[in-house]
Design a protein around this motif. Structure first.
Motif, short mmCIF file in Angstrom:
data_model
loop_
_atom_site.label_atom_id
_atom_site.label_comp_id
_atom_site.label_asym_id
_atom_site.label_seq_id
_atom_site.Cartn_x
_atom_site.Cartn_y
_atom_site.Cartn_z
N LYS A 47 -13.35 7.90 -14.55
CA LYS A 47 -12.93 7.77 -13.16
C LYS A 47 -13.78 8.70 -12.28
O LYS A 47 -14.18 8.34 -11.18
CB LYS A 47 -11.45 8.22 -13.15
N SER A 77 -16.00 7.61 -9.14
CA SER A 77 -15.68 8.16 -7.81
C SER A 77 -16.92 8.78 -7.18
O SER A 77 -17.16 8.65 -5.98
CB SER A 77 -14.59 9.24 -7.93
N SER A 118 -3.43 6.02 -5.26
CA SER A 118 -3.93 7.13 -6.07
C SER A 118 -5.42 6.95 -6.38
O SER A 118 -6.16 7.91 -6.60
CB SER A 118 -3.14 7.22 -7.37
N THR A 119 -5.89 5.70 -6.39
CA THR A 119 -7.25 5.39 -6.85
C THR A 119 -8.38 6.07 -6.05
O THR A 119 -9.28 6.62 -6.66
CB THR A 119 -7.44 3.87 -6.88
N GLY A 174 -8.68 -0.45 -2.98
CA GLY A 174 -8.15 -0.33 -4.33
C GLY A 174 -7.70 -1.73 -4.69
O GLY A 174 -7.99 -2.69 -3.98
N SER A 224 -1.84 -4.00 -9.19
CA SER A 224 -1.85 -4.53 -10.56
C SER A 224 -1.64 -6.05 -10.55
O SER A 224 -1.95 -6.73 -11.52
CB SER A 224 -0.80 -3.83 -11.42
N LEU A 233 -12.44 0.13 -5.89
CA LEU A 233 -12.29 1.03 -7.03
C LEU A 233 -11.10 0.56 -7.87
O LEU A 233 -10.08 0.15 -7.33
CB LEU A 233 -12.01 2.45 -6.55
N ALA A 234 -11.25 0.64 -9.20
CA ALA A 234 -10.13 0.26 -10.07
C ALA A 234 -10.20 1.08 -11.35
O ALA A 234 -11.24 1.10 -12.03
CB ALA A 234 -10.21 -1.23 -10.42
N PHE A 235 -9.10 1.74 -11.67
CA PHE A 235 -9.08 2.60 -12.85
C PHE A 235 -7.85 2.34 -13.71
O PHE A 235 -6.74 2.15 -13.19
CB PHE A 235 -9.07 4.08 -12.44
N LYS A 281 -4.86 -1.95 -14.53
CA LYS A 281 -5.62 -2.80 -13.61
C LYS A 281 -6.45 -3.87 -14.33
O LYS A 281 -7.19 -4.62 -13.71
CB LYS A 281 -6.53 -1.93 -12.72
N CYS A 308 -15.51 0.85 -11.48
CA CYS A 308 -14.32 0.91 -12.33
C CYS A 308 -14.61 1.73 -13.60
O CYS A 308 -15.76 2.06 -13.88
CB CYS A 308 -13.87 -0.50 -12.70
N ALA A 363 -10.23 -0.25 -17.19
CA ALA A 363 -9.95 -1.34 -16.24
C ALA A 363 -10.83 -2.56 -16.53
O ALA A 363 -10.42 -3.70 -16.32
CB ALA A 363 -10.17 -0.86 -14.81
#
Ligand code: GLP
Length: 259
Positions: free
Chosen positions: A9, A13, A38-39, A132, A135, A198-200, A204, A235, A239
């Motif tokens: 992550k 980032s 949070s992402t 972001g 889900s 962004l996806a973590f 996801k 990502c 993810a």
């Protein structure tokens, strides 16, 4: 759509923040579309580091956020305005007057949404939109079953989003999560010139699979991004785990980024 699959992550980032820093350096009057959840927090920290290091300034940048809970005042510690002030705006040199978040207490929310659309248009549109993903594949608060051409409006959250958002926020209490929000529309988001999503995490995986390799459908509103000419997905491996062409995406994006 470029899919950048990172080891962590933190690495994702950093890369996403570098892309924004570079764009703001090239055009100090960049118009940003910003996201909560949070992402993006790690990316916001990296953006703040670059400001502290004197690499870039946000003094002339203007921003419009994706969404806000209906019924929450900006001072509420779970409002998206509060979140943005704490997680980004107070850490960079942006002028707060240049930052825009929909007003969750607007007396006429539909007018608030129409005015927001006009503000973005008058600013010349969004240069870079940060996203972001929920889900269930939502972007902003555009839940499954939302028109893929929708504009900024009052939207209704699904039980699954309420549950997800209670997990990390609202002290875990689902009954405290508002059931409605003011949200940029899918059509509004798609007008941004560039999109960074962004996806973590494992949670996801299905959303990312639907967005990248599924059919375009209002049941995964992020899937419309397949039609956008300039989308970068940052990502982590968790993810990306279900993507069929993950090795190919990783190689192609690394080559394009010169990594
Ligand atoms: C909310 C926000 C979305 C965000 C999503 C994911 O629904 N409206 O913009 O992408 O949460 O949140 P998280 O990053 O905490 O998983």
């Amino acid at each position: 759509m470029e899919v950048v699959i990172c080891k962590s992550k933190g690495e994702a980032s950093k890369l996403a923040a570098e892309m924004i820093t570079k764009a703001v350096k090239a055009n100090p009057k960049t118009v940003l579309g910003l996201a909560t959840g949070s992402t993006p927090v790690g990316m916001y920290d990296e953006m703040a580091k670059a400001v502290k290091a004197g690499e870039v300034s946000y003094k002339q940048v203007r921003s419009w956020n994706l969404d806000e809970y209906y019924g929450l005042p900006p001072t509420h510690d779970q409002s998206y305005r509060y979140f943005m002030n704490k997680n980004l705006f107070e850490k960079i040199d942006i002028d707060l007057a240049n930052t825009h978040v929909l007003d969750g207490l607007a007396a006429d929310p539909e007018k608030e949404c129409a005015d927001y659309e006009k503000q973005i248009k008058d600013a010349g549109g969004i240069d870079i939109q940060v996203l972001g993903i929920g889900s269930d594949g939502h972007i902003a608060f555009n839940e499954p079953g939302t028109s893929l051409t929708s504009r900024t409006s009052v939207v209704y959250l699904t039980p699954s989003t309420i549950k997800d958002n209670a997990r990390l926020f609202f002290g875990g209490d689902e009954s405290k999560v508002p059931t409605r929000a003011l949200s940029m529309g899918v059509g509004t988001i798609c007008e941004a010139k560039k999109i960074i999503l962004l996806a973590f995490g494992e949670n996801k995986q299905d959303a990312l699979l639907g967005m990248v390799e599924g059919g375009i459908t209002q049941f995964c509103t992020a899937s419309i991004l397949q039609m956008h000419p300039d989308v970068w997905v940052f990502c982590d491996e968790a993810a990306a785990a279900k993507l069929k062409l993950k090795e190919y995406y990783a190689w192609r994006s690394a080559t394009k980024l010169g990594k």
